[in-house]
Design a protein around this motif. Structure first.
Motif, short mmCIF file in Angstrom:
data_model
loop_
_atom_site.label_atom_id
_atom_site.label_comp_id
_atom_site.label_asym_id
_atom_site.label_seq_id
_atom_site.Cartn_x
_atom_site.Cartn_y
_atom_site.Cartn_z
N ARG A 409 0.79 -1.28 0.07
CA ARG A 409 0.16 -0.05 0.40
C ARG A 409 0.47 1.24 0.11
NH1 ARG A 409 -4.73 -0.02 3.99
NH2 ARG A 409 -4.80 1.97 3.17
N ILE A 410 2.11 1.31 -0.37
CA ILE A 410 3.63 2.49 0.23
C ILE A 410 2.78 3.49 -0.61
CG2 ILE A 410 4.86 1.36 -1.04
CD1 ILE A 410 5.27 3.04 2.08
N PHE A 411 2.21 2.97 -2.77
CA PHE A 411 2.37 3.59 -3.35
C PHE A 411 0.63 4.29 -3.24
CE2 PHE A 411 5.22 0.86 -5.02
CZ PHE A 411 5.95 1.77 -5.33
N GLU A 412 0.29 4.35 -1.81
CA GLU A 412 -1.52 4.55 -1.95
C GLU A 412 -0.99 6.81 -2.09
OE1 GLU A 412 -3.63 2.43 0.18
OE2 GLU A 412 -3.82 0.36 -1.12
N ARG A 413 -2.47 7.18 -2.24
CA ARG A 413 -1.72 8.58 -1.67
C ARG A 413 -2.32 8.53 -0.47
NH1 ARG A 413 -5.73 11.32 -6.39
NH2 ARG A 413 -4.86 9.58 -8.76
#
Length: 463
Positions: A409-413
């Protein structure tokens, strides 16, 4: 294939099959019981008729012969291969009896004669491997009771045929049940196929497809069609809400950026004339200017993402020498940071298709991310490699690392990992912008990390 015990298909198949087995089993059992009752009833009627015929015939013959001869003649008149009759006096003496039963031994006849408490109503008994229907009644001649007449009829052949028939019925029932279970499973699978299609159609719908997504099933039951129509209405509402949310973020970001830029400009102007300011005023203005600058950066990031959501993110794709881009980015980062940033690359020139300016933005963002989330004094390494038809850059740090449960989930806003990452003061949009730009250029970005060992962010672009 893994068996899912919670699936609707398995439940329906098992339920219908169980009820079918119960129904067929009950019907077969009742049929067998009823056929046996009819078979026994027929034999019982024959026994009762014989038991009433013997006294009448014996009385007629007693007028022309002795009592023993009359009894023997009466028994002889109805003597058959499967019926055994005997007349017993009150003193348990055998006055007369029929010929030997077919396929029987004297021992079995003696066992029949030796039976006590013989019922008046016909009853089925088993002697060894043979079955008999027998009964007993008092024998009167000329109104005088001379003893008891007993009748035993061998029904072994009928019983054996009945058992064989029931075994055949049982085997046939099992075969029919297996065929029915297979047919039911096939029918349930076909009946649930529209639901599977509906599930597959909804799986591929993303946030960007909400406005265009339509679920339609031609040959589906009415209930499934209604479900598809309900899903379509829900998707339309979600699309509308998503579009309003994105428009709101875009409008707010655009409207706030201009006044904040003006405020930031005035603060910088005042700070340039700081000779008239006290230390406290100077510190307060520097803090305000720093926060204004951070907020402007946040709004700029939000505008970038809003443009990408609306398809307005314009990229100038051209051939770029990846080695040169990395060298230039490292030189820029060295001027803004005291960290040791080094490059590891082969002598091979790697040319990729990308937007030169956006690619620099991506790499600077990843380097800034590595600087924020690693200890001072630790090196940051950029590795340039080629993998088949892709040119890749790895940004490696020796930092805090990212827990495994957060890496997906590290690339979620606005998503930020707790503990060390929150203390770094990021907005949670940097990696989301990186992902948006890289995918817009036809590439992909990934992360590999271990706690307390550091992280490796890999950007790959088509050569």
């Amino acid at each position: 294939m893994k068996l899912d015990f919670n699936s609707l298909r398995l439940r329906l198949t098992a339920g219908v099959a169980a009820f079918s087995i119960l129904g067929l089993g009950s019907l077969a059992s009742w049929t067998g019981w009823r056929m046996q009752q009819i078979l026994i009833e027929n034999h019982k009627k024959n026994i009762e008729e014989i038991a009433t015929t013997i006294p009448r015939d014996a009385e007629l013959y007693s007028k022309m012969a002795s009592r023993e001869q009359a009894l023997s003649q009466a028994i002889k008149n109805i003597d058959t291969n499967n019926t055994f009759l005997w007349v017993e006096s009150a003193e348990n003496q055998i006055l007369a009896k029929s010929n030997t039963l077919m396929n029987s031994s004297p021992t079995q006849e003696n066992q029949l004669i030796a039976l006590k408490n013989i019922p008046i109503k016909p009853k089925v008994i088993q002697l060894g491997n043979r079955y008999f229907v027998f009964c007993s009644d008092s024998l009167k001649i000329s109104g005088k009771q001379i003893g008891y007449i007993s009748v035993a009829q061998d029904i072994t052949r009928d019983q054996t045929m009945f058992v064989a028939m029931m075994q055949g019925v049982g085997a046939t029932s099992i075969f029919v049940i297996v065929i029915m279970a297979g047919a039911i499973a096939f029918y349930v699978k076909r009946s649930l196929k529209p639901l599977s299609q509906l599930s597959q159609m909804t799986e591929v719908i993303s946030a960007d497809d909400l406005g265009k997504a339509q679920l339609y099933l031609e040959k589906a039951p009415t209930e499934v069609k209604q479900l598809a129509e309900t899903c379509n209405m829900m998707l339309a509402r979600l699309s509308d809400s998503w579009e309003k949310e994105r428009q709101f973020v875009s409008n707010v970001s655009h409207e706030l950026r201009t006044p904040l830029t003006i405020v930031h400009g005035y603060l910088q102007s005042v700070l340039r004339r700081q000779q008239n300011l006290t230390e406290i005023q100077k510190e307060a203005l520097e803090t305000a200017a720093s926060e204004a600058d951070n907020t402007i950066g946040l709004l700029q990031d939000l505008l970038e993402l809003a443009r990408a959501d609306h398809g307005n993110l314009h990229l100038n794709i051209e051939n770029c020498i990846l080695n040169d881009v990395v060298t230039e980015v490292v030189d820029m980062a060295d001027k803004c940071s005291e960290r040791n940033i080094k490059v590891e690359a082969s002598t091979e020139i790697i040319e990729v298709k990308a937007d030169y300016t956006r690619l620099k933005q991506v790499l600077l963002n990843l380097i800034d991310n590595a600087v924020k989330y690693s200890e001072a004094g630790t090196p940051i390494t950029l590795k340039v490699t080629r993998k088949e038809e892709e040119g890749c850059v790895q940004v490696c740090d020796v930092g805090y690392g990212i827990p495994l449960q957060h890496q997906s989930r590290i690339f979620e806003r606005f998503y930020r990992v707790d503990e060390a990452r929150n203390r770094a003061g990021g907005t949670g949009l940097g990696l989301s912008i990186v992902k948006t730009l890289v995918e817009g250029m036809g590439g992909k970005v990934s992360v590999r990390s271990k706690l307390s060992e550091g992280s490796v962010f890999t950007v790959c672009l088509p050569v």
